[in-house]
Design an enzyme around this catalytic site. Structure first.
Site, PDB file in Angstrom:
ATOM      1  N   ASN A  15      -4.537  11.733 -10.196  1.00  0.00           N
ATOM      2  CA  ASN A  15      -4.787  10.430  -9.591  1.00  0.00           C
ATOM      3  C   ASN A  15      -5.826  10.678  -8.494  1.00  0.00           C
ATOM      4  OD1 ASN A  15      -4.776   8.006  -8.214  1.00  0.00           O
ATOM      5  ND2 ASN A  15      -2.545   7.862  -8.052  1.00  0.00           N
ATOM      6  N   ARG A  97      -5.483   8.745 -14.048  1.00  0.00           N
ATOM      7  CA  ARG A  97      -5.347   7.349 -13.667  1.00  0.00           C
ATOM      8  C   ARG A  97      -6.767   6.799 -13.489  1.00  0.00           C
ATOM      9  NH1 ARG A  97      -3.980   4.538  -7.868  1.00  0.00           N
ATOM     10  NH2 ARG A  97      -3.806   2.421  -8.668  1.00  0.00           N
ATOM     11  N   HIS A 186      -2.514  -1.737 -10.831  1.00  0.00           N
ATOM     12  CA  HIS A 186      -1.187  -1.124 -10.708  1.00  0.00           C
ATOM     13  C   HIS A 186      -0.367  -1.347 -11.979  1.00  0.00           C
ATOM     14  CE1 HIS A 186      -1.547  -1.892  -6.095  1.00  0.00           C
ATOM     15  NE2 HIS A 186      -1.817  -0.611  -6.312  1.00  0.00           N
ATOM     16  N   GLY A 216       2.626  -0.693  -1.930  1.00  0.00           N
ATOM     17  CA  GLY A 216       2.203   0.626  -1.438  1.00  0.00           C
ATOM     18  C   GLY A 216       1.102   0.404  -0.427  1.00  0.00           C
ATOM     19  N   ASN A 217       0.089   1.268  -0.438  1.00  0.00           N
ATOM     20  CA  ASN A 217      -1.092   1.007   0.385  1.00  0.00           C
ATOM     21  C   ASN A 217      -1.818  -0.204  -0.159  1.00  0.00           C
ATOM     22  OD1 ASN A 217      -1.928   2.286   2.748  1.00  0.00           O
ATOM     23  ND2 ASN A 217      -1.967   4.246   1.656  1.00  0.00           N
ATOM     24  N   ARG A 247      -6.449  -4.264   3.165  1.00  0.00           N
ATOM     25  CA  ARG A 247      -7.130  -5.357   2.445  1.00  0.00           C
ATOM     26  C   ARG A 247      -6.481  -6.701   2.759  1.00  0.00           C
ATOM     27  NH1 ARG A 247      -6.351  -2.418  -3.206  1.00  0.00           N
ATOM     28  NH2 ARG A 247      -6.385  -0.371  -2.225  1.00  0.00           N
ATOM     29  N   ARG A 290       5.947   2.070   8.589  1.00  0.00           N
ATOM     30  CA  ARG A 290       6.924   2.710   9.486  1.00  0.00           C
ATOM     31  C   ARG A 290       6.552   2.475  10.942  1.00  0.00           C
ATOM     32  NH1 ARG A 290       6.467   7.987   5.844  1.00  0.00           N
ATOM     33  NH2 ARG A 290       4.430   7.021   5.735  1.00  0.00           N
ATOM     34  N   GLY A 336       5.725   2.763  -1.951  1.00  0.00           N
ATOM     35  CA  GLY A 336       6.086   3.294  -0.628  1.00  0.00           C
ATOM     36  C   GLY A 336       6.859   2.337   0.266  1.00  0.00           C
ATOM     37  N   VAL A 337       6.345   1.125   0.449  1.00  0.00           N
ATOM     38  CA  VAL A 337       7.009   0.157   1.321  1.00  0.00           C
ATOM     39  C   VAL A 337       8.209  -0.473   0.608  1.00  0.00           C
ATOM     40  CG1 VAL A 337       6.726  -2.002   2.614  1.00  0.00           C
ATOM     41  CG2 VAL A 337       4.845  -0.342   2.539  1.00  0.00           C
ATOM     42  N   GLY A 338       8.016  -0.882  -0.623  1.00  0.00           N
ATOM     43  CA  GLY A 338       9.072  -1.569  -1.376  1.00  0.00           C
ATOM     44  C   GLY A 338      10.312  -0.715  -1.571  1.00  0.00           C
ATOM     45  N   GLU A 339      10.101   0.603  -1.743  1.00  0.00           N
ATOM     46  CA  GLU A 339      11.237   1.498  -1.976  1.00  0.00           C
ATOM     47  C   GLU A 339      11.942   1.898  -0.689  1.00  0.00           C
ATOM     48  OE1 GLU A 339       9.813   4.884  -4.299  1.00  0.00           O
ATOM     49  OE2 GLU A 339       8.686   3.496  -5.562  1.00  0.00           O
ATOM     50  N   ASN A 340      11.195   1.872   0.420  1.00  0.00           N
ATOM     51  CA  ASN A 340      11.725   2.488   1.641  1.00  0.00           C
ATOM     52  C   ASN A 340      11.996   1.554   2.802  1.00  0.00           C
ATOM     53  OD1 ASN A 340      11.629   5.348   0.841  1.00  0.00           O
ATOM     54  ND2 ASN A 340       9.432   4.958   0.648  1.00  0.00           N
ATOM     55  N   GLU A 390       4.316   6.474 -11.547  1.00  0.00           N
ATOM     56  CA  GLU A 390       3.082   6.274 -12.300  1.00  0.00           C
ATOM     57  C   GLU A 390       2.679   7.544 -13.038  1.00  0.00           C
ATOM     58  OE1 GLU A 390       1.663   4.624  -8.467  1.00  0.00           O
ATOM     59  OE2 GLU A 390       0.286   3.432  -9.683  1.00  0.00           O
TER      60      GLU A 390
HETATM   61  N1  ADP Z   1      10.137   5.430   4.885  1.00  0.00           N
HETATM   62  C1  ADP Z   1       9.218   4.477   4.863  1.00  0.00           C
HETATM   63  N2  ADP Z   1       9.422   3.304   5.493  1.00  0.00           N
HETATM   64  C2  ADP Z   1       8.488   2.340   5.476  1.00  0.00           C
HETATM   65  N3  ADP Z   1       7.313   2.443   4.868  1.00  0.00           N
HETATM   66  C3  ADP Z   1       7.065   3.582   4.220  1.00  0.00           C
HETATM   67  C4  ADP Z   1       7.982   4.660   4.168  1.00  0.00           C
HETATM   68  N4  ADP Z   1       7.435   5.654   3.441  1.00  0.00           N
HETATM   69  C5  ADP Z   1       6.223   5.215   3.053  1.00  0.00           C
HETATM   70  N5  ADP Z   1       5.995   3.976   3.522  1.00  0.00           N
HETATM   71  C6  ADP Z   1       4.816   3.148   3.347  1.00  0.00           C
HETATM   72  O1  ADP Z   1       4.272   3.364   2.068  1.00  0.00           O
HETATM   73  C7  ADP Z   1       2.850   3.323   2.141  1.00  0.00           C
HETATM   74  C8  ADP Z   1       2.263   4.171   1.040  1.00  0.00           C
HETATM   75  O2  ADP Z   1       2.824   3.798  -0.188  1.00  0.00           O
HETATM   76  P1  ADP Z   1       2.404   4.531  -1.533  1.00  0.00           P
HETATM   77  O3  ADP Z   1       3.103   3.837  -2.637  1.00  0.00           O
HETATM   78  O4  ADP Z   1       2.619   5.985  -1.385  1.00  0.00           O
HETATM   79  O5  ADP Z   1       0.874   4.154  -1.514  1.00  0.00           O
HETATM   80  P2  ADP Z   1      -0.382   4.643  -2.325  1.00  0.00           P
HETATM   81  O6  ADP Z   1       0.142   5.264  -3.611  1.00  0.00           O
HETATM   82  O7  ADP Z   1      -1.124   3.363  -2.550  1.00  0.00           O
HETATM   83  O8  ADP Z   1      -1.077   5.610  -1.444  1.00  0.00           O
HETATM   84  C9  ADP Z   1       2.510   3.828   3.518  1.00  0.00           C
HETATM   85  O9  ADP Z   1       1.379   3.217   4.015  1.00  0.00           O
HETATM   86  C10 ADP Z   1       3.732   3.449   4.339  1.00  0.00           C
HETATM   87  O10 ADP Z   1       3.451   2.277   5.045  1.00  0.00           O
HETATM   88  C1  UVW Z   2      -5.523  -0.634  -7.387  1.00  0.00           C
HETATM   89  C2  UVW Z   2      -4.994  -0.171  -6.088  1.00  0.00           C
HETATM   90  O1  UVW Z   2      -4.910  -0.924  -5.143  1.00  0.00           O
HETATM   91  O2  UVW Z   2      -4.593   1.104  -6.039  1.00  0.00           O
HETATM   92  P1  UVW Z   2      -4.009   1.870  -4.747  1.00  0.00           P
HETATM   93  O3  UVW Z   2      -2.745   1.165  -4.376  1.00  0.00           O
HETATM   94  O4  UVW Z   2      -3.774   3.269  -5.240  1.00  0.00           O
HETATM   95  O5  UVW Z   2      -5.068   1.765  -3.687  1.00  0.00           O
HETATM   96 MG    MG Z   3       0.149   4.229  -5.375  1.00  0.00          MG
END
Ligand code: ADP
Ligand code: UVW
Ligand code: MG
Length: 404
Positions: A15, A97, A186, A216-217, A247, A290, A336-340, A390
């Site tokens: 990725n 990816r 996604h 996530g981000n 964004r 966080r 990241g956010v949705g799970e945590n 993923e």
């Molecule tokens: N324990 C947590 N509590 C709240 N937010 C979290 C936690 N762990 C990760 N995150 C959030 O998840 C985001 C990243 O999500 P992730 O799915 O890994 O993103 P990406 O794959 O797009 O880089 C981080 O910016 C952070 O804000």
């Molecule tokens: C498409 C996209 O936003 O991917 P990522 O969350 O990895 O930035």
């Molecule tokens: Mg991601």
């Protein structure tokens, strides 16, 4: 990893982002994780590789990584040490990816020069993502030209969207000439999570309607009816829809004209503003949820407002997709956010009790790292936390493709 048979049962998943490469080697006989890691801050100061082995060990290398080529060489060295490098007979394929597959790719594809050229043509609509994906593909090819390379597209799952969801209401000829429509992203995650959610309910994916919230981000929502995507929040590019780390998500397009005419900004400056200096970061100076939650707990006004705008947008999409689907069996939070983050989940469904969507405060707050229900037992609609994977989905699709 000695003692394992030397047969091609593994897939290396890459990725590749603009400044990072996440990777995993998955042994599809399990499936199990043979190695995983991340190279971050490529082309910047403080670059480093963090490599995790199958037995839980970790190796960290802090070294200069000027580009993707050097990043992949470092990754190859680490994987060689574990016996699963690009030249190893245990590898069956590399799965990449690829974020934007445009109108052409609705399935994973074996990468040849033609596929590469098409991914290149799509760079203008995924400027943050496709260039890194391309660099990863080119370097992986050069490390072992004989190994099949497979592209798995973020957009593929969304190609089932009906025309009325995929079209913007703009001049048809202009739209068609420039291939302007809503593609969605996604998709690998939305596909995986909607399927897992059906499994959690003990039902077949073809029987259930799910709203997936990938936070996530980057962040996006999707409406999945009987296993097929019928709408999603991202559009031509990954800028539309939910509020994200950096964004804006949905805005009035006239904001762009206004910034140009009144603020005198160039198109490039506006692009950077909306993609990289907006969202949570633009509103409160932080894009890590966080940190934002910590500030909210301390009574920080800007962090509170950013949080409120973020969860309000999610709630609007839940309402919209409830209308789109007619009947919703489950709302699934992932990434990241949705799970945590229980606070985000709670706030996103607050006030939807009348529609049958609510969380049980204790279940929602309980930590966990596997798929689980967080709604009350008698709730009309299940609310779930479903960790996305993923990489596993990409490996599964790539492995299936190279094995016919
Ligand atoms: N324990 C947590 N509590 C709240 N937010 C979290 C936690 N762990 C990760 N995150 C959030 O998840 C985001 C990243 O999500 P992730 O799915 O890994 O993103 P990406 O794959 O797009 O880089 C981080 O910016 C952070 O804000
Ligand atoms: C498409 C996209 O936003 O991917 P990522 O969350 O990895 O930035
Ligand atoms: Mg991601």
């Amino acid at each position: 990893m000695t003692g394992l048979p030397a047969r091609a049962s593994c897939v290396l998943v890459l990725n590749s982002g603009s400044s990072s490469v996440k990777y995993q080697v998955l042994d599809m006989d399990g499936p199990s994780r043979a190695a995983a890691g991340l190279v971050e801050r490529i082309g910047e100061r403080g670059a480093r590789l963090v490599h995790r082995t199958a037995d839980g060990g970790e190796r960290v290398r802090e070294t200069s990584v000027p580009g993707h080529e050097e990043a992949l060489r470092l990754i190859a060295e680490e994987l060689d040490t574990d016996g699963v490098g690009p030249a190893s007979p245990r590898l069956a394929a590399v799965g990449h990816r690829v974020v934007h597959g445009g109108p052409v790719f609705s399935e994973p594809r074996l990468i040849d020069d033609e596929v590469l050229a098409e991914i290149e043509r799509l760079v203008p609509v995924a400027p943050l993502h496709n260039p890194g994906n391309l660099a990863g593909i080119r370097t992986a090819r050069s490390l072992n030209p004989d190994l099949p390379q497979v592209a798995v597209f973020d957009t593929a799952f969304h190609t089932t969207m009906p025309e009325h969801a995929a079209r913007y209401a703009i001049d048809m000829r202009t739209a068609d000439e420039h291939r302007i429509r809503r593609y969605g992203f996604h998709g690998t995650s939305h596909a995986f999570v909607s399927r897992r959610t059906a499994g959690l309910l003990g039902r077949d994916p073809s029987e259930v309607n799910v709203i997936v919230l990938h936070l996530g981000n980057g962040a996006s929502a999707s409406a999945v009816a009987g296993g097929r995507c019928v709408d999603t929040s991202m559009g031509l590019t990954p800028l539309e829809g939910l509020v994200m780390g950096t964004r804006s998500g949905d805005i009035d397009p006239a904001v762009v004209f206004h910034l140009s005419r009144v603020a005198g900004m160039s198109v490039g400056e506006i692009d950077t503003l909306l993609n990289q200096r907006s969202g949570l970061l633009g509103m409160c100076g932080d894009n890590d949820m966080r940190e934002i939650r910590r500030r909210v707990e301390e009574g920080d006004w800007a962090a509170r407002l950013a949080f409120d705008v973020y969860v309000y947008r999610i709630k609007k999409y839940i309402g919209a997709y409830l209308a789109v689907l007619g009947r919703v069996d489950a709302v699934a939070f992932t990434a990241g956010v949705g799970e945590n983050n229980p606070a985000v989940r709670e706030a996103a469904v607050a006030g939807l009790e009348g529609l049958g969507i609510t969380v049980d405060p204790e279940l929602n707050a309980a930590p966990g790292d596997s798929a689980r229900l967080i709604s009350p037992q008698d709730a009309a609609t299940a609310v779930a936390v479903v960790p996305t994977d993923e990489e596993l989905e990409i490996a599964t699709q790539a492995f299936a493709l190279v094995n016919g």
